[in-house]
Scaffold this active site. Sequence first.
Site, short mmCIF file in Angstrom:
data_model
loop_
_atom_site.label_atom_id
_atom_site.label_comp_id
_atom_site.label_asym_id
_atom_site.label_seq_id
_atom_site.Cartn_x
_atom_site.Cartn_y
_atom_site.Cartn_z
N TRP A 161 5.14 -13.64 -3.12
CA TRP A 161 5.86 -12.59 -2.41
C TRP A 161 6.91 -13.22 -1.50
O TRP A 161 6.64 -14.23 -0.87
CB TRP A 161 4.87 -11.75 -1.59
CG TRP A 161 5.44 -10.45 -1.13
CD1 TRP A 161 5.88 -10.17 0.13
CD2 TRP A 161 5.65 -9.27 -1.89
NE1 TRP A 161 6.34 -8.89 0.20
CE2 TRP A 161 6.22 -8.30 -1.05
CE3 TRP A 161 5.43 -8.94 -3.23
CZ2 TRP A 161 6.55 -7.03 -1.47
CZ3 TRP A 161 5.76 -7.67 -3.65
CH2 TRP A 161 6.31 -6.74 -2.78
N HIS A 183 0.81 -2.41 7.77
CA HIS A 183 0.43 -3.39 6.75
C HIS A 183 0.68 -4.82 7.22
O HIS A 183 -0.15 -5.71 7.02
CB HIS A 183 1.20 -3.10 5.45
CG HIS A 183 0.90 -4.04 4.34
ND1 HIS A 183 -0.27 -3.99 3.61
CD2 HIS A 183 1.62 -5.06 3.82
CE1 HIS A 183 -0.26 -4.94 2.70
NE2 HIS A 183 0.88 -5.60 2.80
#
Length: 143
Positions: A10, A76
Site C-alpha cells: 500500500w 481507520h
Amino acid sequence: MKFGIVVSEWNANITGALLDGAVKTLKKHGAKEENILVKTVPGSFELTFGANQMMENSDIDAIIIIGCVIKGDTPHFDYVCMGVTQGVAQLNATGDIPVIYGLITTNTMEQAEDRAGGKLGNKGDECAITAIKMIDFVWSLNK
C-alpha cells in the site's frame, strides 16, 4: 549479519523509496545481497504478521518493517497505526530478534514523500542503521 525486510504494498511509491533507502544503506555498511530477505504484504496492518512469520521461519538477525499510512477522513488511520505499533512492540518484547519500526504515518502524501527521500531524508536509511546497531547490541550481550 542477516536482515529481513517486510514491506507493505500500500502506498507503493513511498514504501518502495523507503525500501530502496534501507537496502542501499545496508549494502553501504557491508551487507551482501544474499543476506537481505525482502517480502511484501498487502497493507500496513499485515506487517506484524509478516514480521512474526519471518522471525519464526527464517535465519534473520533483525527485521525492518516498512509501511506508509496517510490520514484520511475516517478513524481507520488511527486503528491501523495503533495496531502496527502495538504489534511491533509485542514482537520486540517477546521475540529474540529486534524488529525495527519503519511505519511512516503522515497527514499528507507530501509529508510522506519528504520522509521517503525528500527534504527530510529517507527513513529507510535510518531503519537500516538502527537494525545494524541492534544486531551489534544483541551480539555484544552474547559474547
